[in-house]
Design a protein around this motif. Sequence first.
Motif, mmCIF file in Angstrom:
data_model
loop_
_atom_site.group_PDB
_atom_site.id
_atom_site.type_symbol
_atom_site.label_atom_id
_atom_site.label_comp_id
_atom_site.label_asym_id
_atom_site.label_seq_id
_atom_site.Cartn_x
_atom_site.Cartn_y
_atom_site.Cartn_z
ATOM 1 N N ILE A 69 49.060 44.672 37.250
ATOM 2 C CA ILE A 69 50.232 43.957 36.721
ATOM 3 C C ILE A 69 49.823 43.039 35.580
ATOM 4 O O ILE A 69 50.460 43.002 34.526
ATOM 5 C CB ILE A 69 50.911 43.154 37.849
ATOM 6 N N ALA A 77 56.472 41.897 45.057
ATOM 7 C CA ALA A 77 56.535 42.769 43.882
ATOM 8 C C ALA A 77 57.956 43.252 43.632
ATOM 9 O O ALA A 77 58.420 43.292 42.488
ATOM 10 C CB ALA A 77 55.591 43.956 44.063
ATOM 11 N N THR A 130 54.988 45.508 37.475
ATOM 12 C CA THR A 130 55.252 45.605 38.913
ATOM 13 C C THR A 130 55.691 47.008 39.307
ATOM 14 O O THR A 130 55.408 47.466 40.417
ATOM 15 C CB THR A 130 56.325 44.586 39.344
ATOM 16 N N MET A 138 48.621 43.197 46.332
ATOM 17 C CA MET A 138 48.500 42.620 44.988
ATOM 18 C C MET A 138 47.538 41.439 44.961
ATOM 19 O O MET A 138 46.923 41.175 43.934
ATOM 20 C CB MET A 138 49.856 42.226 44.413
ATOM 21 N N CYS A 171 52.877 36.553 39.038
ATOM 22 C CA CYS A 171 54.308 36.870 38.949
ATOM 23 C C CYS A 171 55.149 35.601 39.040
ATOM 24 O O CYS A 171 56.087 35.401 38.248
ATOM 25 C CB CYS A 171 54.701 37.839 40.064
ATOM 26 N N THR A 216 60.112 40.423 42.280
ATOM 27 C CA THR A 216 59.769 40.205 40.880
ATOM 28 C C THR A 216 60.380 41.272 39.990
ATOM 29 O O THR A 216 60.961 40.976 38.931
ATOM 30 C CB THR A 216 58.241 40.198 40.699
ATOM 31 N N PHE A 217 60.268 42.533 40.404
ATOM 32 C CA PHE A 217 60.791 43.644 39.598
ATOM 33 C C PHE A 217 62.297 43.521 39.399
ATOM 34 O O PHE A 217 62.793 43.612 38.265
ATOM 35 C CB PHE A 217 60.460 44.975 40.282
ATOM 36 N N GLY A 232 47.129 43.297 41.940
ATOM 37 C CA GLY A 232 47.794 42.554 40.879
ATOM 38 C C GLY A 232 47.082 42.610 39.548
ATOM 39 O O GLY A 232 47.678 42.280 38.514
#
Length: 383
Positions: free
Chosen positions: A85, A198, A231, A246, A254, A201-202, A82
């Motif tokens: 990110i 991830a 991400t 992450m 996130c 989130t994306f 992470g």
Amino acid sequence: MPQGMTELPPDAVLPFGGASAMVRRRSAPVRMTLQAVFTHLMFLSCLALLSAAGVRVMIAIGVMDHPEGRKAHDQPTPKLGGVGIVLAYLLGILFLYRVAEFSRLADPYFRGMILSAFAIALVALLDDIYDYRFVVKLAAQLAAALTAVGTGLYVTAYHLPYIGGVNVGPFAVPFTLCWILFATNAMNFIDGMNGLAAGVTFITCVFLSIFSAHAHGWFTYFAAALLAAGTLGFLPFNYPRARIFMGDVGSQFCGFVLAMLAVASSRFESSELSFVLVPMMLTGALYDVAFTLIRRLLRGENITQAHRGHLFQVAHRAGMAPWFITLIYWGFTLFGAAVAWCFLAAPSSYKPLVVPVPLIPPVIWTFYVIWRAKRVEVGRWSH
């Protein structure tokens, strides 16, 4: 003019990375040219590559996540992915603060977004390294959330169908803090399978960015795109086979940023988006966590104790492939995004009927997991 916006003269030209946007009065909002879209995509691609580079560095450093009873992996695997990110997002948001006038909030709120994001990333990174107790994690998350609301980033009124705006008065800060803490921990809790947190989130960020651009909410448009880029740089290293996780620094970050984007888009943009858009797209993750917490409370279990009783974990223990479970949760998010689009397009009188629709797939999923767990005799869920 909504609170948090900076008044601009008519026909002002504000450049960003070689592209320009014509800003007129509120009746004629900013519209992006194809050149601007191309410039933004190139910028985001660079951030995705930066995120990927940060992930590679974390793989080389090799801070390991060792297997234990409540975890799905069976071999030591690097964590702290992470960090890539976080790096991409913070550099991107700082760039917006310094350069992109068309997508900024008023300074106190913009600084609140940056400082609180940095704070949650720092405390989550330390948690990954030192493995704090839950009460310490929660206190650190609360401090980061207070950093944001202390600058005024909180929701003061909720627009309810058939009723209109309801000002929550002294409950504005507590309600916002509860939302931030729940969303932050929800994303942290579901980060137990390759690509799940991830990917959710994306997908959420991509659609939030699209919705915001359509509504001319330029800060949310770009901030969501920044998190999507971060991400995207991480996902190839984590799904379907994980070369790195992450860690809390990624999952908490996130969740926190998504929670803050829901707040910012609902009050601080020139064209207000509904607060429910982000929760609708995160319904699969939020439902899993809420269902698990309620079930454990009703059973008298210690909800701060680590376990493997989330729906996605029980499904895995019942024999489902992790990569397929992840795709199911991505599907929940895509379905939530489709319903959110319908919500935006629906007449006001129909919006209350649309809001609960994203719950349908997770509820069906719950019954299926229960059936499958009984069939293969999983036993105690919270084992």
